[in-house]
Design a protein around this motif. Structure first.
Motif, PDB file in Angstrom:
ATOM      1  N   ASN A 114       0.806  -1.225   0.000  1.00 56.09           N
ATOM      2  CA  ASN A 114       0.000   0.000   0.000  1.00 56.09           C
ATOM      3  C   ASN A 114       0.838   1.274   0.000  1.00 56.09           C
ATOM      4  O   ASN A 114       0.282   2.373   0.020  1.00 56.09           O
ATOM      5  CB  ASN A 114      -0.916   0.030   1.222  1.00 56.09           C
ATOM      6  CG  ASN A 114      -1.971  -1.054   1.167  1.00 56.09           C
ATOM      7  OD1 ASN A 114      -2.310  -1.557   0.101  1.00 56.09           O
ATOM      8  ND2 ASN A 114      -2.497  -1.425   2.321  1.00 56.09           N
TER       9      ASN A 114
ATOM     10  N   CYS B 289      -3.530   1.051  -9.413  1.00 61.39           N
ATOM     11  CA  CYS B 289      -3.577  -0.127  -8.542  1.00 61.39           C
ATOM     12  C   CYS B 289      -3.373  -1.369  -9.403  1.00 61.39           C
ATOM     13  O   CYS B 289      -4.037  -1.524 -10.433  1.00 61.39           O
ATOM     14  CB  CYS B 289      -4.919  -0.223  -7.829  1.00 61.39           C
ATOM     15  SG  CYS B 289      -5.439   1.287  -7.002  1.00 61.39           S
TER      16      CYS B 289
ATOM     17  N   ARG C 234     -11.217  -4.377  -4.451  1.00 59.76           N
ATOM     18  CA  ARG C 234     -10.111  -4.186  -3.510  1.00 59.76           C
ATOM     19  C   ARG C 234      -9.180  -3.081  -3.998  1.00 59.76           C
ATOM     20  O   ARG C 234      -8.639  -2.310  -3.201  1.00 59.76           O
ATOM     21  CB  ARG C 234      -9.337  -5.493  -3.319  1.00 59.76           C
ATOM     22  CG  ARG C 234     -10.036  -6.473  -2.385  1.00 59.76           C
ATOM     23  CD  ARG C 234      -9.115  -7.594  -1.947  1.00 59.76           C
ATOM     24  NE  ARG C 234      -8.867  -8.546  -3.025  1.00 59.76           N
ATOM     25  CZ  ARG C 234      -7.665  -8.966  -3.393  1.00 59.76           C
ATOM     26  NH1 ARG C 234      -6.586  -8.497  -2.789  1.00 59.76           N
ATOM     27  NH2 ARG C 234      -7.531  -9.840  -4.370  1.00 59.76           N
ATOM     28  N   CYS C 235      -8.981  -2.998  -5.318  1.00 57.46           N
ATOM     29  CA  CYS C 235      -8.192  -1.898  -5.891  1.00 57.46           C
ATOM     30  C   CYS C 235      -8.836  -0.553  -5.572  1.00 57.46           C
ATOM     31  O   CYS C 235      -8.153   0.400  -5.172  1.00 57.46           O
ATOM     32  CB  CYS C 235      -8.068  -2.060  -7.401  1.00 57.46           C
ATOM     33  SG  CYS C 235      -6.933  -3.356  -7.945  1.00 57.46           S
TER      34      CYS C 235
ATOM     35  N   ARG D 277      -8.441   0.220  -1.685  1.00 55.83           N
ATOM     36  CA  ARG D 277      -7.081   0.605  -1.305  1.00 55.83           C
ATOM     37  C   ARG D 277      -6.669   1.918  -1.976  1.00 55.83           C
ATOM     38  O   ARG D 277      -5.972   2.733  -1.384  1.00 55.83           O
ATOM     39  CB  ARG D 277      -6.104  -0.502  -1.662  1.00 55.83           C
ATOM     40  CG  ARG D 277      -6.276  -1.764  -0.827  1.00 55.83           C
ATOM     41  CD  ARG D 277      -5.057  -2.646  -0.945  1.00 55.83           C
ATOM     42  NE  ARG D 277      -5.225  -3.902  -0.238  1.00 55.83           N
ATOM     43  CZ  ARG D 277      -4.260  -4.793  -0.093  1.00 55.83           C
ATOM     44  NH1 ARG D 277      -3.067  -4.579  -0.639  1.00 55.83           N
ATOM     45  NH2 ARG D 277      -4.461  -5.917   0.568  1.00 55.83           N
TER      46      ARG D 277
END
Length: 236
Positions: free
Chosen positions: A12, A143, A211-212, A215
């Protein structure tokens, strides 16, 4: 399982960020944006009278010109121009200066991954520097999804080439918005919960894409801070 990164960053962790404005004296607005070894210059000219062919004269026209580091512009660069034009159109107040054209010139200084998000961030800072009327600011991030399914943020060029898929995502920054109070809600949700632009390449599942997004949205606070500090420097 998390992928080890050669530069020692966590999945991250973003690279070192830098933004400078008012760096080109002949442009109406300009900015540089760096993420690690990736660096882009953006210059804004206009608004100038008249619109391009096939554009709506009742609104301001946005023109994006992409200049690669070396060589001629190709299909990939044309795609970047199109994505940037649509992104900029969505954050600018196009009804304030109708029948005008604002040109955004993007010069690639160095490409070490996440080039398009870097260019969008540079253009956004340059538009502010030029005083172009905007609804709100925006920040962009790349991402990536590795072969085993882990998500990495802000990849280098080498990491991009090794990934199974990646997404360029542009988020609105409602904290720096010109919209009236209350109008920053979309279907009852805060503006910052939305997405301005999303472009994917390669292969990823819906869950991996979500999820991309999650985050990327969390990491964009740091990008917004860099942009905000750049604005404060020029005001002081």
């Amino acid at each position: 399982m998390e992928t080890d990164r050669k530069d020692g960053r966590t999945p991250n962790q973003l690279r070192m960020l830098s933004c400078s404005r008012n760096i080109l004296h002949r442009a109406h607005g300009s900015a540089s944006w760096s993420q690690g070894e990736t660096k882009v210059l953006a210059a804004v000219y206009g608004p100038n009278a008249g619109t391009k062919k096939n554009e709506d004269p009742e609104k301001a026209c946005i023109e994006v010109i992409w200049k690669p580091k070396t060589g001629q512009i190709g299909k990939a660069e044309k795609e970047c121009e199109m994505i940037m034009k649509k992104t900029i159109q969505s954050i600018c107040l196009l009804t304030i200066n109708p029948n005008t054209t604002t040109s955004v010139v993007v010069q690639v200084v160095n490409d070490d991954g996440a080039l398009l998000p870097c260019a969008i961030n540079a253009a956004c800072a340059a538009l502010v520097d030029a005083g172009i009327p905007m609804k709100h600011l925006a920040v962009a991030i790349c991402c990536c999804v590795a072969e085993e399914g882990s998500v990495l943020l802000d990849p280098t060029k080498l990491e991009e080439q090794q990934m199974r898929g990646f997404a360029y995502i542009v988020f609105p920054n409602s904290a720096l918005s010109a919209l009236p109070k209350g109008s920053s809600l979309v279907d009852g949700e805060p503006l910052e919960h939305g997405i301005i632009t999303s472009v994917t390449h390669g292969v990823m599942s819906v869950d991996e894409y979500l999820r991309c997004v999650g985050r990327g949205r969390a990491a964009c606070a740091k990008l917004s801070d860099v942009l905000r500090r750049s604005l404060q420097k020029s005001e002081s």
